[in-house]
Design a protein around this motif. Structure first.
Motif, PDB file in Angstrom:
ATOM      1  N   ARG A 155       0.853  -1.198   0.000  1.00  0.00           N
ATOM      2  CA  ARG A 155       0.000   0.000   0.000  1.00  0.00           C
ATOM      3  C   ARG A 155       0.881   1.239   0.000  1.00  0.00           C
ATOM      4  O   ARG A 155       1.989   1.238   0.540  1.00  0.00           O
ATOM      5  N   PRO A 156       0.366   2.341  -0.550  1.00  0.00           N
ATOM      6  CA  PRO A 156       1.158   3.579  -0.575  1.00  0.00           C
ATOM      7  C   PRO A 156       1.186   4.251   0.793  1.00  0.00           C
ATOM      8  O   PRO A 156       0.202   4.245   1.533  1.00  0.00           O
ATOM      9  N   ALA A 157       2.322   4.808   1.143  1.00  0.00           N
ATOM     10  CA  ALA A 157       2.425   5.611   2.367  1.00  0.00           C
ATOM     11  C   ALA A 157       1.729   6.956   2.117  1.00  0.00           C
ATOM     12  O   ALA A 157       1.707   7.438   0.975  1.00  0.00           O
ATOM     13  N   PRO A 158       1.097   7.550   3.130  1.00  0.00           N
ATOM     14  CA  PRO A 158       1.080   7.155   4.539  1.00  0.00           C
ATOM     15  C   PRO A 158      -0.092   6.260   4.921  1.00  0.00           C
ATOM     16  O   PRO A 158      -0.435   6.168   6.111  1.00  0.00           O
ATOM     17  N   HIS A 159      -0.715   5.620   3.936  1.00  0.00           N
ATOM     18  CA  HIS A 159      -1.925   4.841   4.189  1.00  0.00           C
ATOM     19  C   HIS A 159      -1.609   3.363   4.390  1.00  0.00           C
ATOM     20  O   HIS A 159      -2.408   2.493   4.006  1.00  0.00           O
ATOM     21  N   ASN A 160      -0.474   3.051   4.993  1.00  0.00           N
ATOM     22  CA  ASN A 160      -0.059   1.653   5.096  1.00  0.00           C
ATOM     23  C   ASN A 160       0.498   1.278   6.464  1.00  0.00           C
ATOM     24  O   ASN A 160       1.206   0.283   6.602  1.00  0.00           O
ATOM     25  N   LEU A 161       0.181   2.078   7.489  1.00  0.00           N
ATOM     26  CA  LEU A 161       0.683   1.795   8.833  1.00  0.00           C
ATOM     27  C   LEU A 161      -0.380   1.025   9.624  1.00  0.00           C
ATOM     28  O   LEU A 161      -1.535   1.451   9.706  1.00  0.00           O
ATOM     29  N   TYR A 162       0.033  -0.100  10.234  1.00  0.00           N
ATOM     30  CA  TYR A 162      -0.896  -0.948  10.977  1.00  0.00           C
ATOM     31  C   TYR A 162      -0.357  -1.204  12.377  1.00  0.00           C
ATOM     32  O   TYR A 162       0.859  -1.163  12.618  1.00  0.00           O
ATOM     33  N   VAL A 163      -1.290  -1.483  13.308  1.00  0.00           N
ATOM     34  CA  VAL A 163      -0.916  -1.732  14.690  1.00  0.00           C
ATOM     35  C   VAL A 163      -1.465  -3.082  15.135  1.00  0.00           C
ATOM     36  O   VAL A 163      -2.562  -3.485  14.740  1.00  0.00           O
ATOM     37  N   HIS A 164      -0.677  -3.780  15.936  1.00  0.00           N
ATOM     38  CA  HIS A 164      -1.132  -5.012  16.585  1.00  0.00           C
ATOM     39  C   HIS A 164      -2.016  -4.593  17.768  1.00  0.00           C
ATOM     40  O   HIS A 164      -1.561  -4.492  18.905  1.00  0.00           O
ATOM     41  N   ALA A 165      -3.301  -4.358  17.486  1.00  0.00           N
ATOM     42  CA  ALA A 165      -4.189  -3.728  18.468  1.00  0.00           C
ATOM     43  C   ALA A 165      -4.379  -4.578  19.721  1.00  0.00           C
ATOM     44  O   ALA A 165      -4.504  -4.042  20.830  1.00  0.00           O
ATOM     45  N   ALA A 166      -4.426  -5.895  19.560  1.00  0.00           N
ATOM     46  CA  ALA A 166      -4.661  -6.762  20.717  1.00  0.00           C
ATOM     47  C   ALA A 166      -3.494  -6.743  21.702  1.00  0.00           C
ATOM     48  O   ALA A 166      -3.643  -7.198  22.841  1.00  0.00           O
ATOM     49  N   ARG A 167      -2.361  -6.197  21.297  1.00  0.00           N
ATOM     50  CA  ARG A 167      -1.183  -6.147  22.172  1.00  0.00           C
ATOM     51  C   ARG A 167      -0.927  -4.750  22.738  1.00  0.00           C
ATOM     52  O   ARG A 167       0.109  -4.515  23.381  1.00  0.00           O
ATOM     53  N   LEU A 168      -1.845  -3.827  22.527  1.00  0.00           N
ATOM     54  CA  LEU A 168      -1.653  -2.467  23.017  1.00  0.00           C
ATOM     55  C   LEU A 168      -1.613  -2.431  24.546  1.00  0.00           C
ATOM     56  O   LEU A 168      -2.328  -3.189  25.215  1.00  0.00           O
TER      57      LEU A 168
END
Length: 315
Positions: A155-168
């Protein structure tokens, strides 16, 4: 002698009766003596910690990930008539969520009603960082928890950042009151098959599906989908009309100023649930207070169980 024997029998019987009453009372729960309502005070249910993720919704960011697990989705106005999502989880956070984008001034006031939630965001303008770090939530940007973020090279930046939400991370401080409030549908609703809410450069549409008892969600004419769950639906949709001011140039890192939605106070609203539309109002007294909704007649207006979408719309 016979008289003494009968007295002894009476004393033993009285003791056995008293013991039976004590055991019975201990098995039936606390005494209600002195309670004017005639019952013990209910114990508040456990409220889970809250996680929030800022998620992009421009065309380059779709389909998103993690929307299907959301308990609440807020739509907030941002620059250029566009919108951005604050996705709130308090049942269970998904494995992944994104694309993650930057925080805004609106987030500080809005999220304070959820106790001390965790906010995942990609970053923020330097002018707003002090307010974010002083706010009543756990900051969980890549600066604080870099190992929880990654970029999708497809995906093109800046639309490609993901987070491991269950580990927040979490401070495990849930809201003091039930937020949001769910309950039976009140009277005064009128049948509604669809509803549209427009921003300057974004248009959301909701359609009632009787077969699923849910509202379908579309953005700019296309169904909203999430990579892990498919089409996104809502049990309740709220158009919350709010006062929006625009920051002075440079106040929040933009040339023209950033929209700042005020979510403390009162204002008009429209609530969609159970295939019905309700003319309503909202009120929130303090930063720690939950937002409550009422019909125009003053009747409390709770939400249907299931996903809730709240759209903050300039009044």
């Amino acid at each position: 002698m016979k008289r003494r024997w009968w007295i002894l029998v009476a004393v033993v019987a009285l003791a056995l009766t008293t013991a039976t009453l004590v055991v019975a009372r201990s098995l039936s729960g606390p005494s209600t003596a002195g309670d004017p309502a005639g019952s013990t005070q209910p114990v508040p249910p456990h409220r889970h910690p809250v996680f929030a993720v800022k998620i992009d919704d421009v065309p380059e960011a779709r389909p998103q990930t993690g929307l299907g697990a959301a308990d609440v989705v807020y739509v907030e106005p941002v620059e250029g008539g566009l919108t951005r999502l604050i996705v709130v989880y308090f049942s269970a956070a998904p494995a992944l969520a994104g694309p993650v984008r930057s925080a805004r001034a609106t987030d500080v006031q809005l999220l304070s009603q959820y106790g001390r939630p965790t906010l995942a965001y990609s970053g923020a303008a330097p002018e707003i960082l002090p307010a974010l770090h002083a706010a009543s939530f756990v900051n969980a940007s890549p600066q604080e928890v870099p190992d929880l973020y990654f970029r999708d090279p497809a995906r093109p930046a800046p639309h490609n950042l993901y987070v491991h939400a269950a580990r927040l991370p979490s401070d495990d401080v849930p809201p003091g009151e039930e937020t949001p409030r769910y309950g039976p549908v009140p009277p005064a609703g009128v049948p509604a098959s669809g509803y549209a809410i427009g921003y300057g450069a974004a248009r959301f549409e909701f359609g009632w599906s009787a077969s699923t008892a849910r509202w379908t969600v579309s953005l700019d004419g296309s169904p909203v989908t999430s990579t892990e769950s498919g089409a996104v639906t809502a049990a309740t949709v709220v158009e919350q009309r709010v006062t929006v001011r625009y920051g002075e140039p440079g106040e929040y890192g933009t040339v023209s100023g950033s929209p700042i939605a005020t979510t403390i106070g009162t204002g008009p609203a429209t609530v969609l649930r159970d295939g019905l539309r309700f003319a309503a109002s909202w009120t929130r007294a303090t930063p720690d207070s939950p937002t409550r909704f009422h019909t125009t007649a003053g009747t409390p207006l709770p939400f249907a169980a299931g996903p809730l979408w709240i759209l903050l719309v300039p009044a």
